[in-house]
Write an enzyme that holds these catalytic residues in place. Structure first.
Site, PDB file in Angstrom:
ATOM      1  N   ASP A  89       0.805  -1.220   0.000  1.00 12.55           N
ATOM      2  CA  ASP A  89       0.000   0.000   0.000  1.00 12.55           C
ATOM      3  C   ASP A  89       0.840   1.273   0.000  1.00 12.55           C
ATOM      4  O   ASP A  89       0.295   2.370   0.202  1.00 12.55           O
ATOM      5  CB  ASP A  89      -0.948  -0.003   1.202  1.00 12.55           C
ATOM      6  CG  ASP A  89      -2.158  -0.907   0.966  1.00 12.55           C
ATOM      7  OD1 ASP A  89      -2.590  -1.005  -0.202  1.00 12.55           O
ATOM      8  OD2 ASP A  89      -2.648  -1.501   1.937  1.00 12.55           O
ATOM      9  N   ASP A 100      -6.826  -4.623  -4.040  1.00 13.46           N
ATOM     10  CA  ASP A 100      -6.454  -3.243  -3.755  1.00 13.46           C
ATOM     11  C   ASP A 100      -5.188  -2.823  -4.494  1.00 13.46           C
ATOM     12  O   ASP A 100      -4.984  -1.634  -4.783  1.00 13.46           O
ATOM     13  CB  ASP A 100      -6.216  -3.042  -2.255  1.00 13.46           C
ATOM     14  CG  ASP A 100      -7.268  -3.673  -1.360  1.00 13.46           C
ATOM     15  OD1 ASP A 100      -7.724  -4.786  -1.679  1.00 13.46           O
ATOM     16  OD2 ASP A 100      -7.609  -3.075  -0.323  1.00 13.46           O
TER      17      ASP A 100
END
Length: 371
Positions: free
Chosen positions: A92, A150
């Site tokens: 991320d 994601d």
């Protein structure tokens, strides 16, 4: 949605975000619960880039120096997370450094932003599993072979690094990961799963896992929104038609599965859905992705995606926003963080706020991009 309405919402956002700067202060916001006050999470947490990213978007759209001043130091603040031992950052870093270091460099030419952005890109590239052709998602032994949906929103960091340095290796890794996602994550009906599990040694695909969705065969709405948006970006960055076709497929599934007010429940396939919580963050992410997609398709198709995005945003603005509560530190209500773990249900989420702002910026002609 007429232009006057778009401008009205932008004016409301300007007033709201100016107030949020004073309310949030030096916090690293993630969740605001019933009291309307944002918490402060660790800087290494995956959501830490969204508040500064929101400020960069508002600065770029309005020209207000107060937004720029409030976000200027965030890239240096987050870079310190690389000095931890062990490093808690993971895939991320795209969510964390695209909205801080990279956009800072792109808008101002700041060389520290460039340095930090490339540092994050190198870190992300280092998580690539060569045999499985995927970017490893999380840390920890149990996640050695996991890739998650994601990451389609993190690989734009690699596309940016290739454009900026002229080195195609970053782009090649991003494409390999995206192709693995196409191969295993998108189902025949165009829904997607959250987690893909691989043998970390051989790279062989094992199974899909539910993760934050109801099950491995369900359709977690935020995951489908990540896929829609990320695939559109992959096409914009590469020109490869397979990503455009996949983005359109996921978009059609997402829009067709929406309830009457265009704000999804947390999972499209959960049983007795009327009793389940909504997820406004999924709605905002999808709306921004639909507007992205509208810019990439032929002009004859543009209206389909623009209209769907505007219906979602109108519903969020009219039914789920905090315009009438100046003491509330967030913009959107009724987000869902992790329903299977009963964590952060019916709350405000900073990434929901970010993508709501990003989408309205696009509607008002914002030409730069963070992701």
């Amino acid at each position: 949605m007429n232009q006057a309405y778009k401008e009205k919402i932008l004016a409301q956002l300007t007033e709201k975000v100016e107030r949020m700067i004073n309310q949030i202060g030096d916090k690293t916001p993630h969740v605001a619960k019933a009291n309307g006050i944002y918490d402060s999470t660790d800087d290494n947490w995956w959501t830490s880039g969204f508040w500064p990213g929101l400020l960069w978007v508002m600065h770029d759209v309005t020209g207000k120096e107060s937004f720029k001043a409030a976000t200027w130091e965030w890239d240096a603040k987050l870079e310190r997370c690389f000095c931890e031992h062990p490093v808690q950052l993971h895939h991320d870093v795209g969510f964390q450094f695209l909205p801080t270091a990279v956009i800072k460099y792109e808008l101002t030419g700041d060389q520290e932003g460039l340095r930090i952005g490339l540092k994050a890109a190198n870190f992300l590239a280092g998580r690539f599993n060569v045999n499985g052709e995927f970017i490893r998602a999380w840390n920890g032994q149990e996640a050695l072979g996991w890739a998650i949906v994601d990451c389609m929103m993190n690989i734009p960091l690699l596309f940016w690094a290739s454009r900026t340095t002229g080195d195609p290796r970053y782009k090649h890794i991003a494409i390999r990961h995206a192709d693995t996602f196409l191969r295993y994550a998108i189902r025949e009906d165009s829904s997607v799963c959250h987690i893909l599990s691989f043998d970390p040694e051989t790279g062989a695909f094992i199974e899909p896992l539910g993760g934050q969705g109801f099950s491995g065969s369900s359709a977690w709405s935020r995951g489908n929104a990540w896929a829609l948006h990320g695939l559109a970006i992959a096409y914009r960055c590469t020109g490869l038609e397979r990503y455009l076709h996949a983005a359109k497929r996921v978009a059609h599934y997402f829009v067709a599965a929406l309830p009457e007010d265009y704000v999804p429940y947390w999972d499209f396939r959960v049983e007795n859905i009327e009793n389940e919580p909504r997820d406004t963050s999924a709605a905002a992410i999808a709306a921004s992705g639909l507007l992205e997609l509208a810019e990439l398709v032929p002009s004859t198709e543009r209206r389909i995606y623009n209209a769907a995005a505007e219906r979602i945003l109108y519903s969020l603005s009219e039914n789920y926003a905090t315009w009438d509560n100046p003491d509330h530190e967030a913009i959107l209500l009724q987000g869902t963080g992790h329903k299977p773990e009963n964590a952060n249900i019916n709350v405000s989420l900073i990434y929901g706020d970010y993508y709501f702002v990003e989408a309205f910026a696009k509607l008002n002609g914002w030409s730069h991009r963070i992701f």
